[in-house]
Each structure stands twice: as C-alpha cells, then as structure tokens.
Design a protein around this motif. Structure first.
Motif: not given
Length: 122
Positions: A11-13, A33, A35
């Motif tokens: 997951r990315v912010p 976040d 993904s």
C-alpha cells in the motif's frame, strides 16, 4: 496473524477525495492509502456499511478529470476508517491505479510483480 502480514500487495500513501456508494447511500471519503487490490478510506460521516457489503468506490485524482472507479467489498470498518478489497475494475481505471502505486512506491519492480500475481488469480 497480523493483517499487514496477510497482505500480498504493498500500500502507498495517497491523499485524495473519493466517494463510496452502497445500498443507495453515497458517502464522501478521503483516501488514506491504496494498493492494486484495495484501499483504506477515511469516511467523513456516519455509515451503516458492514464487513462484506459490496460498494462502488470512485477516486477523484486532484487537478485532473480522471476518476478511478471500481467495485469493492468492505473488508473492515474501524472508527471512520474503511478498508475495501477491490472486486472489479475496468482497464482504464486499473492503468491509472497502477500508475499511482508505481509513482508512489520506492520499489516499482514490486508493483510489476504484483501485477503478474493479479493475472494468476481467479
């Protein structure tokens, strides 16, 4: 087992506006976040959504007319944080989602591996 240990997708912010629709209700939310298989959303109001409910998620990209849309399942709801698992997405939305994750991660090669994993799943 911890939920983060169960995740196969990083997951990315990513902070931007979104909406969640289910059972005829529409709720504004903020993406926390994201993904390739889901997102964590902060709901701005009260909701009756429950784990397992199917919903439609629309994520508006800032300074753009691009909207990522997908069908999802509510995986968990704690306080105002709703975790959703992606069920169905069109190709254009998937391309935008992939670009977001690739651009916001320190390991774009991992994203490509995750994409190949998606093609192997039922």
């Amino acid at each position: 087992m911890d939920v983060t240990e169960q995740r196969h997708f990083q997951r990315v912010p990513f902070a931007t506006g979104s909406t969640v629709e289910f059972r005829g209700e529409r709720h504004d939310a903020e993406v926390v976040d994201i993904s390739l298989k889901g997102a964590l959303l902060r709901l701005t109001g009260l909701t009756s959504i429950q784990r397992g409910d199917v919903c439609a998620v629309s994520i508006s990209l800032s300074n753009s007319d691009i909207v990522i849309q997908f069908e999802a399942e509510a995986a968990h709801l704690r306080d105002q944080l709703l975790g959703v698992k992606l069920l169905k997405i069109d190709i254009d939305s998937m391309i935008h989602l992939r670009n977001i994750v690739e651009l916001n991660t320190a390991n774009p090669d991992q994203v490509r591996k995750e994409l190949s994993f998606l093609h192997c799943e039922d």
